[in-house]
Design an enzyme around this catalytic site. Sequence first.
Site, PDB file in Angstrom:
ATOM      1  N   GLY A  88      10.684  16.581   9.421  1.00  0.00           N
ATOM      2  CA  GLY A  88       9.944  15.669   8.677  1.00  0.00           C
ATOM      3  C   GLY A  88       8.438  15.444   8.975  1.00  0.00           C
ATOM      4  O   GLY A  88       8.014  15.687  10.063  1.00  0.00           O
ATOM      5  N   GLY A 145       9.228  12.923  12.414  1.00  0.00           N
ATOM      6  CA  GLY A 145       9.494  13.730  13.719  1.00  0.00           C
ATOM      7  C   GLY A 145       8.575  14.775  14.049  1.00  0.00           C
ATOM      8  O   GLY A 145       9.019  14.697  15.273  1.00  0.00           O
ATOM      9  N   TYR A 154       5.131  18.580   5.223  1.00  0.00           N
ATOM     10  CA  TYR A 154       4.865  16.773   5.638  1.00  0.00           C
ATOM     11  C   TYR A 154       3.625  16.673   5.925  1.00  0.00           C
ATOM     12  O   TYR A 154       3.759  15.564   5.694  1.00  0.00           O
ATOM     13  CB  TYR A 154       5.885  16.871   6.722  1.00  0.00           C
ATOM     14  CG  TYR A 154       7.312  16.950   5.547  1.00  0.00           C
ATOM     15  CD1 TYR A 154       7.998  15.350   4.822  1.00  0.00           C
ATOM     16  CD2 TYR A 154       8.571  17.859   6.325  1.00  0.00           C
ATOM     17  CE1 TYR A 154       9.187  16.017   4.218  1.00  0.00           C
ATOM     18  CE2 TYR A 154       9.743  17.817   5.471  1.00  0.00           C
ATOM     19  CZ  TYR A 154       9.536  16.825   4.560  1.00  0.00           C
ATOM     20  OH  TYR A 154      10.916  16.527   4.255  1.00  0.00           O
ATOM     21  N   GLY A 174       7.581   0.655  15.530  1.00  0.00           N
ATOM     22  CA  GLY A 174       5.999  -0.069  15.420  1.00  0.00           C
ATOM     23  C   GLY A 174       5.494   0.499  14.128  1.00  0.00           C
ATOM     24  O   GLY A 174       5.035   1.169  13.310  1.00  0.00           O
ATOM     25  N   LYS A 202      10.193  -4.994   6.788  1.00  0.00           N
ATOM     26  CA  LYS A 202       8.985  -4.716   6.783  1.00  0.00           C
ATOM     27  C   LYS A 202       8.932  -4.008   6.056  1.00  0.00           C
ATOM     28  O   LYS A 202       7.813  -4.028   4.214  1.00  0.00           O
ATOM     29  CB  LYS A 202       8.130  -4.262   7.391  1.00  0.00           C
ATOM     30  CG  LYS A 202       9.406  -2.955   8.230  1.00  0.00           C
ATOM     31  CD  LYS A 202       7.495  -1.628   8.258  1.00  0.00           C
ATOM     32  CE  LYS A 202       8.373  -0.176   8.756  1.00  0.00           C
ATOM     33  NZ  LYS A 202       7.584   0.689   7.677  1.00  0.00           N
ATOM     34  N   ASN A 262       6.173   3.241   0.650  1.00  0.00           N
ATOM     35  CA  ASN A 262       6.683   1.910  -0.300  1.00  0.00           C
ATOM     36  C   ASN A 262       5.491   1.049  -0.625  1.00  0.00           C
ATOM     37  O   ASN A 262       5.718   0.295  -1.434  1.00  0.00           O
ATOM     38  CB  ASN A 262       7.730   0.746   1.756  1.00  0.00           C
ATOM     39  CG  ASN A 262       8.024   1.740   1.745  1.00  0.00           C
ATOM     40  OD1 ASN A 262       9.702   1.762   0.702  1.00  0.00           O
ATOM     41  ND2 ASN A 262       8.716   1.742   3.272  1.00  0.00           N
ATOM     42  N   VAL A 281      10.941  10.441   1.214  1.00  0.00           N
ATOM     43  CA  VAL A 281      11.704   8.667   1.663  1.00  0.00           C
ATOM     44  C   VAL A 281      11.315   8.006   1.461  1.00  0.00           C
ATOM     45  O   VAL A 281      10.156   7.892   1.937  1.00  0.00           O
ATOM     46  CB  VAL A 281      12.854   9.317   2.883  1.00  0.00           C
ATOM     47  CG1 VAL A 281      13.147   7.941   3.153  1.00  0.00           C
ATOM     48  CG2 VAL A 281      13.646  10.283   2.603  1.00  0.00           C
TER      49      VAL A 281
END
Length: 341
Positions: free
Chosen positions: A9, A12, A47, A146, A201, A266, A289
Amino acid sequence: MNLTFLGAGAWGTALASHAAVAHDVLLWGRDAGQLAAMAASRVNAAYLPDLALSERLAFEADFERAAAHAMSEDDGLVIVATPVSGLREMTRRLAVLAAARQRPLRMLWLCKGFEAGTHRMPHQMVADELDAAGPGIAVDYGVLSGPSFAREVAQGLPCALTVAGSAPVLAELSQRAFHHHAMRIYGSDDLIGVEVGGAVKNVLAIATGASDGLGLGLNARAALVTRGLAEMTRLGLALGGRAETLMGLAGVGDLILTATGDLSRNRTVGQQLASGKTLDQVLADLGHVAEGVRCAKAVAALADAHGVDMPITRAVCAVLFDGLAAADAVAQLLQRDARDE
């Protein structure tokens, strides 16, 4: 060093490309066709489109050969770059190979979140699978976390991360593997704190995205980030983490990035929910995701189990799963009674 990345992805691939500048790196993925295309074009079109990967990065579609690449050396590292939902499977398969080859296994994972249903942290999931595999496997494990957008890492822009492991050797090996060029790696022994920061987070970034989507301003965003950090810290301490970890890169650093950066998936979820889209519509449009959606219920459940007050997290869960409008969730937060900070 020999490094093997399991998962092709965005994150990675980006980290593998970074490491390949200085080490012998193999990238494995489930889709052999995707790997062949990446090898030919030197681009992960799905990606990380339009970003060239290191010419030194190699690709391997066979899982056993890929894992053996790292296990062939005592200082080799296997880096699991799947979502949390794939961590158990990868650990199980690696344990079988380590036992069969009688080789030590040193593994890191990059995923952030808690397991759906069990609410287990990643290191607990890994320990579960290693215990089930039985004795005789020498394993050191840890998490690398991080503030890090994959796209910027793939571009070679500066980045600082924290590694926390079951043994000091994990920090040493991780720093050898990744602490070069524009990346800095800081060591820690607080696995719980690092994992809690990385999970919570993402939930809080959904809240700040919704606030921005509603046009509530920078003052509201700052308040959400600050009070969200308080929630994160309360949960982290209750689970056994340390406050200083949550005030570092893996906590407040990652929260600031994910809550305010336009590359944050997010945060995008929150913005889109604020525009009136359903969760299903948002996730279909996103195409990647968003771990905050996957682990929000687990964060709320852990808060309940440990008696931790997390009103922002509960508001996010109500918007995600109970049909509460984002504007109504904000109104409920604003109606809470006054209290000491």
